[in-house]
Design a protein around this motif. Structure first.
Motif, mmCIF file in Angstrom:
data_model
loop_
_atom_site.group_PDB
_atom_site.id
_atom_site.type_symbol
_atom_site.label_atom_id
_atom_site.label_comp_id
_atom_site.label_asym_id
_atom_site.label_seq_id
_atom_site.Cartn_x
_atom_site.Cartn_y
_atom_site.Cartn_z
ATOM 1 N N LEU A 42 -1.275 1.389 15.381
ATOM 2 C CA LEU A 42 -0.808 0.875 14.102
ATOM 3 C C LEU A 42 -1.880 -0.012 13.478
ATOM 4 N N VAL A 43 -1.901 -0.048 12.141
ATOM 5 C CA VAL A 43 -2.883 -0.827 11.406
ATOM 6 C C VAL A 43 -2.219 -2.124 10.949
ATOM 7 N N THR A 44 -2.869 -3.252 11.199
ATOM 8 C CA THR A 44 -2.322 -4.549 10.800
ATOM 9 C C THR A 44 -2.869 -4.945 9.429
ATOM 10 N N GLN A 68 -7.432 -6.072 5.331
ATOM 11 C CA GLN A 68 -8.214 -7.044 4.556
ATOM 12 C C GLN A 68 -9.677 -7.051 4.980
ATOM 13 N N GLN A 69 -9.935 -6.952 6.279
ATOM 14 C CA GLN A 69 -11.324 -6.902 6.755
ATOM 15 C C GLN A 69 -12.015 -5.644 6.253
ATOM 16 N N LYS A 119 -8.318 3.885 0.982
ATOM 17 C CA LYS A 119 -8.383 4.473 2.324
ATOM 18 C C LYS A 119 -8.384 3.418 3.427
ATOM 19 N N CYS A 120 -8.359 2.154 3.067
ATOM 20 C CA CYS A 120 -8.448 1.091 4.076
ATOM 21 C C CYS A 120 -7.184 0.951 4.927
ATOM 22 N N MET A 137 -10.843 4.752 8.921
ATOM 23 C CA MET A 137 -11.640 4.025 7.930
ATOM 24 C C MET A 137 -11.948 2.614 8.435
ATOM 25 N N ILE A 138 -10.954 1.987 9.011
ATOM 26 C CA ILE A 138 -11.148 0.633 9.544
ATOM 27 C C ILE A 138 -12.182 0.655 10.667
#
Length: 152
Positions: A55-57, A62-63, A84-85, A90-91
């Motif tokens: 999961l993406v936080t 934001q980073q 896409k962030c 992407m992250i």
């Protein structure tokens, strides 16, 4: 011996053989606990491979946005990359040292490859989860049969 006596002895032997092989047949069916453990492992593997644990936080988003703004100062690139962030690929790409050396088109192309990998892993994860459901059903049936209930 008469024919009738032979038949009676043969029937008695067959009944004894059935009684002797009944516990063996139940042992061959397997243990409900073992099948349940296998099902739990399949479920965990399916969830992991399927990507449901990745999961993406909001902090990661934001980073990623800050890294995109820093690496790609042109508004057209930012417009293409900022939405896409929320993608974990992407992250990961923007947090790596080589991610900032690619142009916007290369980044978007690599995300398309990541989508294909995600689809395949979701398919494999779903297959494992389906196998886990079948194994849980089998363990329930084994458990009910050992208790003497007919579930067929």
């Amino acid at each position: 011996m008469s024919n009738k006596t032979r038949q009676i002895k043969r029937q008695a032997e067959q009944q004894q053989n059935r009684k002797a092989s009944a516990p063996l047949a139940e042992q061959k069916r397997g243990s409900a606990v073992m099948v349940g453990i296998v099902a739990a492992c399949l479920l965990a593997g399916g969830l992991y491979i399927g990507g449901w644990f990745n999961l993406v936080t909001p902090a990661q988003i934001q980073q990623c946005e800050a890294a995109v703004r820093q690496a790609y100062p042109q508004p057209a690139d930012q417009t293409a990359l900022l939405p896409k962030c929320n993608n974990r690929h992407m992250i990961a790409g923007m947090s790596s040292p080589n991610g900032q050396k690619l142009n916007a088109k290369q980044v978007l192309d690599s995300l398309d490859v990541g989508k294909t990998v995600d689809l395949v892993s979701m398919f494999i994860g779903g297959a494992l989860i389906g196998a886990a459901i079948a194994a849980f059903a089998a363990s329930y049936r084994i458990f009910q049969r050992k208790r003497g209930k007919n579930v067929d």
